[in-house]
Design a protein around this motif. Structure first.
Motif, mmCIF file in Angstrom:
data_model
loop_
_atom_site.group_PDB
_atom_site.id
_atom_site.type_symbol
_atom_site.label_atom_id
_atom_site.label_comp_id
_atom_site.label_asym_id
_atom_site.label_seq_id
_atom_site.Cartn_x
_atom_site.Cartn_y
_atom_site.Cartn_z
ATOM 1 N N HIS A 231 26.729 -34.730 119.280
ATOM 2 C CA HIS A 231 26.780 -34.360 117.872
ATOM 3 C C HIS A 231 25.646 -33.391 117.555
ATOM 4 O O HIS A 231 25.828 -32.401 116.854
ATOM 5 N N TRP B 5 37.743 -41.816 102.199
ATOM 6 C CA TRP B 5 37.128 -40.624 101.622
ATOM 7 C C TRP B 5 38.264 -39.794 101.030
ATOM 8 O O TRP B 5 39.197 -39.428 101.731
ATOM 9 N N ASP C 91 33.602 -37.305 118.654
ATOM 10 C CA ASP C 91 34.100 -38.670 118.563
ATOM 11 C C ASP C 91 34.744 -38.885 117.196
ATOM 12 O O ASP C 91 34.115 -38.643 116.169
ATOM 13 N N MET D 179 35.746 -43.253 114.252
ATOM 14 C CA MET D 179 35.456 -43.773 112.908
ATOM 15 C C MET D 179 36.596 -43.501 111.927
ATOM 16 O O MET D 179 36.631 -44.062 110.837
ATOM 17 N N MET E 10 39.266 -44.716 107.072
ATOM 18 C CA MET E 10 38.275 -44.913 108.109
ATOM 19 C C MET E 10 38.447 -46.287 108.773
ATOM 20 O O MET E 10 38.916 -47.244 108.151
ATOM 21 N N ARG F 182 35.770 -47.764 109.926
ATOM 22 C CA ARG F 182 34.510 -48.408 109.551
ATOM 23 C C ARG F 182 33.779 -47.475 108.590
ATOM 24 O O ARG F 182 34.037 -46.264 108.583
ATOM 25 N N TYR G 65 31.267 -44.887 107.268
ATOM 26 C CA TYR G 65 30.609 -43.825 108.028
ATOM 27 C C TYR G 65 29.975 -42.871 107.021
ATOM 28 O O TYR G 65 30.589 -41.899 106.588
ATOM 29 N N SER G 66 28.718 -43.145 106.687
ATOM 30 C CA SER G 66 28.071 -42.442 105.578
ATOM 31 C C SER G 66 27.835 -40.966 105.849
ATOM 32 O O SER G 66 27.679 -40.176 104.910
ATOM 33 N N TRP H 210 29.936 -38.847 107.162
ATOM 34 C CA TRP H 210 31.219 -38.166 107.320
ATOM 35 C C TRP H 210 31.167 -36.696 106.892
ATOM 36 O O TRP H 210 31.789 -35.844 107.536
ATOM 37 N N THR I 61 30.522 -34.511 109.807
ATOM 38 C CA THR I 61 31.695 -34.304 110.655
ATOM 39 C C THR I 61 32.629 -33.293 110.009
ATOM 40 O O THR I 61 33.191 -32.427 110.685
#
Length: 226
Positions: free
Chosen positions: A3, A104, A140, A143, A159, A161, A163-164, A166, A169
């Protein structure tokens, strides 16, 4: 680590877009007395990379940093990283995370077109992300469960899980047009970015020209050779 590598590569692409206007060419030599911090507009710019995109410039299945660095000229994400590595809206008009962090909801700008003239919609966004979930060899996506286009300008990410981060990404995923997606897409990419890939001499150079229909600020460099 992967990442961080992608974020670093994106920063290089951002440098081409944001500060590359100071590049010198034979036709446009760098002025010696330019005030610090100013941008000197030029018509052409030449930049170098130590490696090439390995026969494909694909935002989903590309396997090295050159795909992201060069792709950042052709593609755009829902967000982009500024010079401080903070995500800022790009194709996104607004985003809201659910209270449980498992959704989201992202609103898409309604004034964006791909370089073939077709509008960029939430369907293209959902298509891109679901392909990333299934095929990405770069990032990846465990999430994310699924991306769903609710209407032309709204996409919901479900999501697996919370995933703050995001939005980070969303800054490294270039949106591809569902209608023009094919097996050889990475050879002739169509995006919504500031530039169009005009010529690719594999292993030697890639030439980009400014997108005349770009919805944002007109690029100061009209032609970029890498």
């Amino acid at each position: 680590m992967r990442h961080k590598t992608q974020l670093a590569a994106l920063a290089v692409a951002g440098a081409l877009l944001l500060s590359g206007c100071t590049a010198a060419t034979e036709e446009n030599p760098a002025p010696s007395a330019a005030p610090t911090g100013t941008v000197q507009p030029v018509q052409t710019g030449t930049f170098s990379l130590a490696y090439d995109p390995k026969q494909t410039m694909h935002p989903i299945t590309g396997t090295n940093g050159a795909n992201l660095e060069l792709g950042g000229l052709v593609y755009q994400g829902l967000y982009e990283l500024d010079q401080s590595f903070q995500p800022q809206p790009r194709l996104c008009a607004g985003a809201t995370a659910g209270s449980d962090g498992l959704t989201w909801t992202v609103e898409i700008r309604d004034d964006v077109k791909f370089t073939d003239g077709e509008p960029l919609t939430a369907e293209d966004v959902a298509f891109t992300y679901n392909n990333c979930k299934e095929k990405s060899s770069v990032n990846d996506f465990t999430m994310m469960e699924e991306a769903v286009a609710v209407d032309d300008t709204t996409v919901v990410f479900h999501m697996t899980r919370p995933y703050s981060i995001w939005p980070y990404t969303m800054a490294i995923v270039g949106i591809v047009p569902e209608h023009a997606y094919a097996e050889n897409y990475g050879m002739n990419p169509i995006g919504s970015g500031r530039y169009i890939m005009a010529q690719w001499d594999h292993g030697q150079q890639v030439i980009f020209e400014a997108n005349p229909d770009y919805y944002g600020e007109e690029p100061k460099i009209k032609k970029v050779t890498v």
